[in-house]
Design a protein around this motif. Structure first.
Motif, PDB file in Angstrom:
ATOM      1  N   ALA A  89       0.823  -1.215   0.000  1.00 12.91           N
ATOM      2  CA  ALA A  89       0.000   0.000   0.000  1.00 12.91           C
ATOM      3  C   ALA A  89       0.853   1.259   0.000  1.00 12.91           C
ATOM      4  CB  ALA A  89      -0.935  -0.016   1.215  1.00 12.91           C
ATOM      5  N   ALA A  90       2.008   1.204   0.649  1.00 10.31           N
ATOM      6  CA  ALA A  90       2.852   2.398   0.769  1.00 10.31           C
ATOM      7  C   ALA A  90       3.355   2.895  -0.583  1.00 10.31           C
ATOM      8  CB  ALA A  90       4.033   2.115   1.695  1.00 10.31           C
ATOM      9  N   VAL A  91       3.408   2.016  -1.576  1.00 11.50           N
ATOM     10  CA  VAL A  91       3.861   2.443  -2.909  1.00 11.50           C
ATOM     11  C   VAL A  91       2.708   2.434  -3.919  1.00 11.50           C
ATOM     12  CG1 VAL A  91       6.235   1.729  -2.489  1.00 11.50           C
ATOM     13  CG2 VAL A  91       4.662   0.134  -3.622  1.00 11.50           C
ATOM     14  N   GLY A  92       1.487   2.360  -3.400  1.00  8.96           N
ATOM     15  CA  GLY A  92       0.347   2.549  -4.286  1.00  8.96           C
ATOM     16  C   GLY A  92      -0.453   1.315  -4.631  1.00  8.96           C
ATOM     17  N   GLN A  93      -0.075   0.162  -4.074  1.00  2.89           N
ATOM     18  CA  GLN A  93      -0.883  -1.020  -4.394  1.00  2.89           C
ATOM     19  C   GLN A  93      -2.258  -0.886  -3.748  1.00  2.89           C
ATOM     20  OE1 GLN A  93       0.771  -4.882  -3.333  1.00  2.89           O
ATOM     21  NE2 GLN A  93      -0.860  -5.978  -4.392  1.00  2.89           N
ATOM     22  N   SER A  94      -3.291  -1.044  -4.544  1.00  3.68           N
ATOM     23  CA  SER A  94      -4.659  -0.923  -4.030  1.00  3.68           C
ATOM     24  C   SER A  94      -5.446  -2.211  -4.186  1.00  3.68           C
ATOM     25  CB  SER A  94      -5.393   0.217  -4.743  1.00  3.68           C
ATOM     26  OG  SER A  94      -5.463  -0.014  -6.132  1.00  3.68           O
ATOM     27  N   VAL A  95      -5.024  -3.078  -5.086  1.00  2.24           N
ATOM     28  CA  VAL A  95      -5.684  -4.374  -5.258  1.00  2.24           C
ATOM     29  C   VAL A  95      -4.671  -5.442  -4.868  1.00  2.24           C
ATOM     30  CG1 VAL A  95      -6.787  -5.955  -6.873  1.00  2.24           C
ATOM     31  CG2 VAL A  95      -7.153  -3.486  -7.122  1.00  2.24           C
ATOM     32  N   PHE A  96      -5.037  -6.235  -3.860  1.00  2.00           N
ATOM     33  CA  PHE A  96      -4.068  -7.189  -3.312  1.00  2.00           C
ATOM     34  C   PHE A  96      -4.210  -8.561  -3.963  1.00  2.00           C
ATOM     35  CE2 PHE A  96      -3.725  -3.536  -0.823  1.00  2.00           C
ATOM     36  CZ  PHE A  96      -2.373  -3.486  -0.498  1.00  2.00           C
ATOM     37  N   HIS A  97      -3.979  -8.502  -5.239  1.00  2.00           N
ATOM     38  CA  HIS A  97      -3.863  -9.676  -6.107  1.00  2.00           C
ATOM     39  C   HIS A  97      -2.800  -9.248  -7.111  1.00  2.00           C
ATOM     40  CE1 HIS A  97      -5.960 -12.989  -8.671  1.00  2.00           C
ATOM     41  NE2 HIS A  97      -4.779 -12.711  -9.219  1.00  2.00           N
ATOM     42  N   LEU A  98      -1.665  -9.912  -7.070  1.00  2.00           N
ATOM     43  CA  LEU A  98      -0.529  -9.512  -7.914  1.00  2.00           C
ATOM     44  C   LEU A  98      -0.981  -9.154  -9.332  1.00  2.00           C
ATOM     45  CD1 LEU A  98       2.548  -9.328  -8.486  1.00  2.00           C
ATOM     46  CD2 LEU A  98       2.467 -11.784  -9.005  1.00  2.00           C
ATOM     47  N   HIS A  99      -0.482  -8.022  -9.818  1.00  2.00           N
ATOM     48  CA  HIS A  99      -0.818  -7.618 -11.189  1.00  2.00           C
ATOM     49  C   HIS A  99       0.342  -6.816 -11.759  1.00  2.00           C
ATOM     50  CE1 HIS A  99      -2.462  -4.760  -8.256  1.00  2.00           C
ATOM     51  NE2 HIS A  99      -2.141  -3.806  -9.115  1.00  2.00           N
ATOM     52  N   VAL A 100       0.531  -6.985 -13.045  1.00  2.00           N
ATOM     53  CA  VAL A 100       1.552  -6.244 -13.777  1.00  2.00           C
ATOM     54  C   VAL A 100       0.831  -5.201 -14.623  1.00  2.00           C
ATOM     55  CG1 VAL A 100       3.429  -6.375 -15.449  1.00  2.00           C
ATOM     56  CG2 VAL A 100       3.020  -8.297 -13.879  1.00  2.00           C
ATOM     57  N   HIS A 101       1.135  -3.927 -14.359  1.00  2.00           N
ATOM     58  CA  HIS A 101       0.596  -2.866 -15.205  1.00  2.00           C
ATOM     59  C   HIS A 101       1.388  -2.878 -16.514  1.00  2.00           C
ATOM     60  CE1 HIS A 101      -1.505  -0.376 -11.970  1.00  2.00           C
ATOM     61  NE2 HIS A 101      -0.712  -1.129 -11.222  1.00  2.00           N
ATOM     62  N   ILE A 102       0.697  -2.914 -17.634  1.00  2.00           N
ATOM     63  CA  ILE A 102       1.319  -2.762 -18.950  1.00  2.00           C
ATOM     64  C   ILE A 102       0.850  -1.416 -19.494  1.00  2.00           C
ATOM     65  CG2 ILE A 102       1.582  -3.712 -21.274  1.00  2.00           C
ATOM     66  CD1 ILE A 102       0.679  -6.432 -20.123  1.00  2.00           C
ATOM     67  N   LEU A 103       1.796  -0.503 -19.665  1.00  2.00           N
ATOM     68  CA  LEU A 103       1.469   0.869 -20.073  1.00  2.00           C
ATOM     69  C   LEU A 103       2.195   1.204 -21.372  1.00  2.00           C
ATOM     70  CD1 LEU A 103       2.197   1.838 -16.493  1.00  2.00           C
ATOM     71  CD2 LEU A 103       0.061   2.654 -17.494  1.00  2.00           C
ATOM     72  N   ALA A 104       1.498   1.886 -22.262  1.00  2.00           N
ATOM     73  CA  ALA A 104       2.130   2.268 -23.532  1.00  2.00           C
ATOM     74  C   ALA A 104       1.305   3.361 -24.191  1.00  2.00           C
ATOM     75  CB  ALA A 104       2.217   1.051 -24.460  1.00  2.00           C
ATOM     76  N   GLY A 105       1.929   4.000 -25.181  1.00  2.00           N
ATOM     77  CA  GLY A 105       1.183   4.938 -26.007  1.00  2.00           C
ATOM     78  C   GLY A 105       1.383   6.393 -25.685  1.00  2.00           C
TER      79      GLY A 105
END
Ligand code: AMP
Length: 113
Positions: A89-105
């Motif tokens: 949570a301290a670094v912004g995790q809000s959903v506690f199910h591991l996830h990889v953000h894929i960002l582009a564009g």
């Protein structure tokens, strides 16, 4: 134990725009996109966060990293994407199910804020 939000998406109990799935993971568009492409890549297995992954998750974690570029490529960004994993949570995790953000564009700054 009750299902996580992302488990419910994987099991199609909550709607999401799924862009990829296989036997180990599911990828869907983020509900509040921070870039033209913003996808969540999640393991079907509900690992709460990366630091709680176990040695037995090694191949699953590798699968996620090998799958993310394929998803980025399918979205039109084979060689210009950013992956992010918030751990805690301290670094912004809000959903506690591991996830990889894929960002582009769009351009991305370094270091990230
Ligand atoms: P994090 O803050 O790293 O835990 O990221 C959680 C991400 O999940 C955020 O980018 C949210 O916008 C996204 N999110 C939350 N609920 C949903 C949902 N129902 N469908 C798609 N993405 C979601």
């Amino acid at each position: 134990m009750s299902k996580t939000l992302f488990e419910k998406i994987c099991d199609r109990e909550i709607p999401a725009e799924i862009v990829y799935e296989d036997e180990l993971c599911v990828a869907f568009k983020d509900i509040h996109p921070q870039a033209p492409v913003h996808i969540q890549l999640v393991p079907r297995k509900p690992i709460t966060m990366l630091s709680n992954a176990e040695p037995s998750d090694q191949s699953l974690l590798g699968h996620l990293l090998l799958t993310a570029p394929k998803i980025a490529a399918a979205q039109g960004y084979p060689d210009a994407f950013r992956l992010a994993v918030n751990n805690g949570a301290a670094v912004g995790q809000s959903v506690f199910h591991l996830h990889v953000h894929i960002l582009a564009g769009r351009p991305f700054k370094w270091p990230p804020g």
